[in-house]
Structure formats: structure tokens, C-alpha cells
Design an enzyme around this catalytic site. Structure first.
Site, PDB file in Angstrom:
ATOM      1  N   LYS A  13       0.829  -1.224   0.000  1.00 22.50           N
ATOM      2  CA  LYS A  13       0.000   0.000   0.000  1.00 22.50           C
ATOM      3  C   LYS A  13       0.856   1.264   0.000  1.00 22.50           C
ATOM      4  CE  LYS A  13      -1.843  -0.596   4.036  1.00 22.50           C
ATOM      5  NZ  LYS A  13      -1.177  -1.811   4.517  1.00 22.50           N
ATOM      6  N   ARG A  88      -9.129   1.045   8.798  1.00 20.07           N
ATOM      7  CA  ARG A  88      -8.603  -0.266   9.154  1.00 20.07           C
ATOM      8  C   ARG A  88      -9.620  -1.108   9.905  1.00 20.07           C
ATOM      9  NH1 ARG A  88      -2.921   0.947   8.556  1.00 20.07           N
ATOM     10  NH2 ARG A  88      -1.681  -0.906   8.821  1.00 20.07           N
ATOM     11  N   ARG A 127      12.252  -5.594   5.046  1.00 19.04           N
ATOM     12  CA  ARG A 127      12.227  -4.193   5.486  1.00 19.04           C
ATOM     13  C   ARG A 127      12.801  -4.069   6.904  1.00 19.04           C
ATOM     14  NH1 ARG A 127       6.639  -1.126   5.478  1.00 19.04           N
ATOM     15  NH2 ARG A 127       6.245  -2.498   7.250  1.00 19.04           N
ATOM     16  N   ARG A 133      12.254  -1.096  11.750  1.00 19.16           N
ATOM     17  CA  ARG A 133      10.996  -0.720  12.413  1.00 19.16           C
ATOM     18  C   ARG A 133      10.690  -1.731  13.520  1.00 19.16           C
ATOM     19  NH1 ARG A 133       6.130   0.700   8.279  1.00 19.16           N
ATOM     20  NH2 ARG A 133       4.932  -0.539   9.763  1.00 19.16           N
ATOM     21  N   ARG A 144      -0.016  -8.525  13.482  1.00 19.32           N
ATOM     22  CA  ARG A 144      -0.607  -7.543  12.557  1.00 19.32           C
ATOM     23  C   ARG A 144      -1.474  -8.249  11.512  1.00 19.32           C
ATOM     24  NH1 ARG A 144       4.780  -4.644  10.934  1.00 19.32           N
ATOM     25  NH2 ARG A 144       3.573  -3.668   9.285  1.00 19.32           N
TER      26      ARG A 144
HETATM   27  P1  B4P Z   1       3.879  -1.722   2.413  1.00 23.97           P
HETATM   28  O1  B4P Z   1       2.720  -2.638   2.349  1.00 23.97           O
HETATM   29  O2  B4P Z   1       3.912  -0.602   1.448  1.00 23.97           O
HETATM   30  O3  B4P Z   1       3.930  -1.358   3.954  1.00 23.97           O
HETATM   31  P2  B4P Z   1       3.178  -0.236   4.745  1.00 23.97           P
HETATM   32  O4  B4P Z   1       2.497   0.741   3.896  1.00 23.97           O
HETATM   33  O5  B4P Z   1       4.220   0.307   5.641  1.00 23.97           O
HETATM   34  O6  B4P Z   1       2.000  -0.961   5.510  1.00 23.97           O
HETATM   35  P3  B4P Z   1       1.865  -1.469   6.972  1.00 23.97           P
HETATM   36  O7  B4P Z   1       0.455  -1.922   7.089  1.00 23.97           O
HETATM   37  O8  B4P Z   1       2.950  -2.475   7.197  1.00 23.97           O
HETATM   38  O9  B4P Z   1       2.162  -0.263   7.966  1.00 23.97           O
HETATM   39  P4  B4P Z   1       1.408   1.091   8.348  1.00 23.97           P
HETATM   40  O10 B4P Z   1       2.453   2.125   8.328  1.00 23.97           O
HETATM   41  O11 B4P Z   1       0.184   1.338   7.526  1.00 23.97           O
HETATM   42  O12 B4P Z   1       5.298  -2.417   2.123  1.00 23.97           O
HETATM   43  C1  B4P Z   1       5.917  -3.376   2.908  1.00 23.97           C
HETATM   44  C2  B4P Z   1       7.281  -3.829   2.335  1.00 23.97           C
HETATM   45  O13 B4P Z   1       7.099  -4.563   1.129  1.00 23.97           O
HETATM   46  C3  B4P Z   1       8.223  -2.694   1.977  1.00 23.97           C
HETATM   47  O14 B4P Z   1       9.509  -3.006   2.468  1.00 23.97           O
HETATM   48  C4  B4P Z   1       8.229  -2.646   0.453  1.00 23.97           C
HETATM   49  O15 B4P Z   1       9.471  -2.222  -0.088  1.00 23.97           O
HETATM   50  C5  B4P Z   1       7.966  -4.086   0.082  1.00 23.97           C
HETATM   51  N1  B4P Z   1       7.238  -4.207  -1.186  1.00 23.97           N
HETATM   52  C6  B4P Z   1       6.181  -3.484  -1.595  1.00 23.97           C
HETATM   53  N2  B4P Z   1       5.751  -3.891  -2.813  1.00 23.97           N
HETATM   54  C7  B4P Z   1       6.567  -4.948  -3.173  1.00 23.97           C
HETATM   55  C8  B4P Z   1       6.628  -5.835  -4.329  1.00 23.97           C
HETATM   56  N3  B4P Z   1       5.754  -5.736  -5.365  1.00 23.97           N
HETATM   57  N4  B4P Z   1       7.566  -6.794  -4.332  1.00 23.97           N
HETATM   58  C9  B4P Z   1       8.446  -6.924  -3.302  1.00 23.97           C
HETATM   59  N5  B4P Z   1       8.453  -6.118  -2.194  1.00 23.97           N
HETATM   60  C10 B4P Z   1       7.510  -5.156  -2.136  1.00 23.97           C
HETATM   61  O16 B4P Z   1       0.904   0.820   9.865  1.00 23.97           O
HETATM   62  C11 B4P Z   1       1.798   0.569  10.940  1.00 23.97           C
HETATM   63  C12 B4P Z   1       1.035   0.506  12.279  1.00 23.97           C
HETATM   64  O17 B4P Z   1       0.416   1.791  12.563  1.00 23.97           O
HETATM   65  C13 B4P Z   1      -0.148  -0.487  12.356  1.00 23.97           C
HETATM   66  O18 B4P Z   1       0.283  -1.802  12.682  1.00 23.97           O
HETATM   67  C14 B4P Z   1      -1.016   0.170  13.484  1.00 23.97           C
HETATM   68  O19 B4P Z   1      -0.514  -0.128  14.766  1.00 23.97           O
HETATM   69  C15 B4P Z   1      -0.860   1.661  13.228  1.00 23.97           C
HETATM   70  N6  B4P Z   1      -1.928   2.208  12.367  1.00 23.97           N
HETATM   71  C16 B4P Z   1      -1.756   2.733  11.103  1.00 23.97           C
HETATM   72  N7  B4P Z   1      -2.947   3.141  10.606  1.00 23.97           N
HETATM   73  C17 B4P Z   1      -3.882   2.870  11.563  1.00 23.97           C
HETATM   74  C18 B4P Z   1      -5.292   3.034  11.641  1.00 23.97           C
HETATM   75  N8  B4P Z   1      -6.003   3.557  10.628  1.00 23.97           N
HETATM   76  N9  B4P Z   1      -5.940   2.646  12.763  1.00 23.97           N
HETATM   77  C19 B4P Z   1      -5.263   2.127  13.803  1.00 23.97           C
HETATM   78  N10 B4P Z   1      -3.927   1.922  13.791  1.00 23.97           N
HETATM   79  C20 B4P Z   1      -3.233   2.285  12.687  1.00 23.97           C
END
Ligand code: B4P
Length: 189
Positions: A13, A88, A127, A133, A144
Site C-alpha cells: 500500500k 482499518r 524491510r 521498524r 498484525r
Molecule cells: P507496504 O505494504 O507498502 O507497507 P506499509 O504501507 O508500511 O504498511 P503497513 O500496514 O505495514 O504499515 P502502516 O504504516 O500502515 O510495504 C511493505 C514492504 O514490502 C516494503 O519493504 C516494500 O518495499 C515491500 N514491497 C512493496 N511492494 C513490493 C513488491 N511488489 N515486491 C516486493 N516487495 C515489495 O501501519 C503501521 C502501524 O500503525 C499499524 O500496525 C497500526 O498499529 C498503526 N496504524 C496505522 N494506521 C492505523 C489506523 N487507521 N488505525 C489504527 N492503527 C493504525
């Protein structure tokens, strides 16, 4: 255009939202980024959120709604936005729906990025090694994923009922996934 990106942790995402916002010239609103900034700045909100995020649980809906309301009230979102990481759970989806209705700016596209669970865990481990992280270690990632299955996955049906949902295969290279998203958006133009 007002786009919501949905998908499991590690589905890509954040990665796709960054590419999409650069291409469309829209603001990228990531609740994960907003929360991590609050944690680094040591604000009251950041202090409350840190322990919850470190466990891989969801920060409370009240805190999240305050955060998203403030961000969507800023002037740069008038021309649209890409929302990444919110909503979420169903309560957040309903709160967002009511907020955007009030602003006269409903979600136009909800893109669900589908990736197999083991692949997600492998990506996040990569990552963890690169960025360190706290919530990227395997035990927390498994939590998660559980939280995602129980609370976030029902949001997919919420947007399907509104007729704005498209599922995107999130496997393959970052560029391949981006091309799939682009072809969906082009078909809407
Ligand atoms: P992403 O999937 O892009 O990770 P993200 O956006 O950071 O999502 P995530 O859900 O993990 O964390 P968030 O910050 O939203 O990529 C992951 C990895 O995959 C990267 O290293 C990338 O390079 C790699 N990748 C991507 N595409 C690829 C491909 N095609 N091939 C190979 N590799 C690839 O949330 C973090 C925390 O914040 C949550 O756990 C929660 O505690 C809190 N939070 C955030 N929003 C919230 C909400 N609305 N409500 C409550 N808590 C919330």
C-alpha cells in the site's frame, strides 16, 4: 481523484501510494507515517500510540479519527488524495464515510491489493533488516496479520457494497503492480 488503498500489512500500500501520488500530483496521506511522526516528535498522541503500534495492534478509533479529520481538513486535499492505512476497521470506514459526506468528497476508488500471507512476511522481514521498524519482527507481523484478518478485511466488503472496489493482484514487481493499478485508473478516465 479520491482513492483509498487497502491491503494487508506489507501488501505494498505505502509503496504504491508513493508512486501514485507522484504520478497524479495528489497528497499521500498515510496514517502509519502520521503516527510514526508523532512517536518521533514525542507528542502526547505519539506516546499513547507507541506501545500499541509496537505490539502490532490498532491505535484507538478516537485518536485515529482526530488525526484523519485534521489532515483531511487541510487545503491541499481539495483536488483529491490517496489514503493509505485508513480505514482499518468498519467503525473507521463509517466515520470516514460520514466525514467525507460532510465535506462533499466521497471516496471514488477503493483499491484492494491482494498478496499471499507468506510473501507478506518475507517482504516485511526484508524491510526489518533495512529500516529496523520495531513492529517488523516476525511475532509482531503475525499479530498484525491476525488483526488485519479480523478487523480490516471486512472493510473490503464495505467498499464493494458502495460499488467503488477493485481488487489488484499485488504479487510480482513493484512496477508490475503499479501498471495494474494504472490500467484500472485509465479505464475509469
Ligand atoms: P507496504 O505494504 O507498502 O507497507 P506499509 O504501507 O508500511 O504498511 P503497513 O500496514 O505495514 O504499515 P502502516 O504504516 O500502515 O510495504 C511493505 C514492504 O514490502 C516494503 O519493504 C516494500 O518495499 C515491500 N514491497 C512493496 N511492494 C513490493 C513488491 N511488489 N515486491 C516486493 N516487495 C515489495 O501501519 C503501521 C502501524 O500503525 C499499524 O500496525 C497500526 O498499529 C498503526 N496504524 C496505522 N494506521 C492505523 C489506523 N487507521 N488505525 C489504527 N492503527 C493504525
Amino acid at each position: 481523484m479520491r482513492i483509498v488503498l487497502l491491503g494487508a500489512p506489507g501488501s505494498g500500500k505505502g509503496t504504491q501510494a508513493a508512486l501514485l501520488t507522484r504520478q497524479l500530483g495528489l497528497p499521500h496521506i498515510s496514517t502509519g507515517v502520521l503516527l510514526r511522526a508523532a512517536v518521533s516528535a514525542g507528542t502526547d498522541l505519539g506516546k499513547k500510540a507507541k506501545a500499541v503500534m509496537d505490539r502490532g495492534d490498532l491505535v484507538s478509533d478516537d485518536i485515529m479519527l482526530g488525526l484523519i479529520e485534521e489532515r483531511l481538513g487541510q487545503s491541499d486535499v481539495q483536488g483529491g488524495f490517496v489514503l493509505d492505512g485508513y480505514p482499518r476497521n468498519i467503525a473507521q470506514a463509517e466515520a470516514l464515510d460520514a466525514l467525507l459526506k460532510r465535506l462533499g468528497q466521497p471516496v471514488e476508488e477503493a483499491l484492494q491489493i491482494d498478496v499471499d500471507e507468506e510473501q507478506v512476511i518475507a517482504r516485511i522481514s526484508g524491510r526489518a533488516a533495512a529500516e529496523g521498524r520495531v513492529d517488523d519482527n516476525e511475532a509482531v507481523v503475525r499479530n498484525r496479520m491476525k488483526v488485519y484478518a479480523e478487523q480490516t478485511a471486512p472493510v473490503i466488503a464495505f467498499y464493494a457494497r458502495k460499488g467503488v472496489l477493485t481488487r489488484i493482484l499485488g504479487e510480482g514487481s513493484i512496477e508490475e503492480v503499479f501498471q495494474r493499478i494504472n490500467s484500472v485508473l485509465r479505464s475509469r478516465a
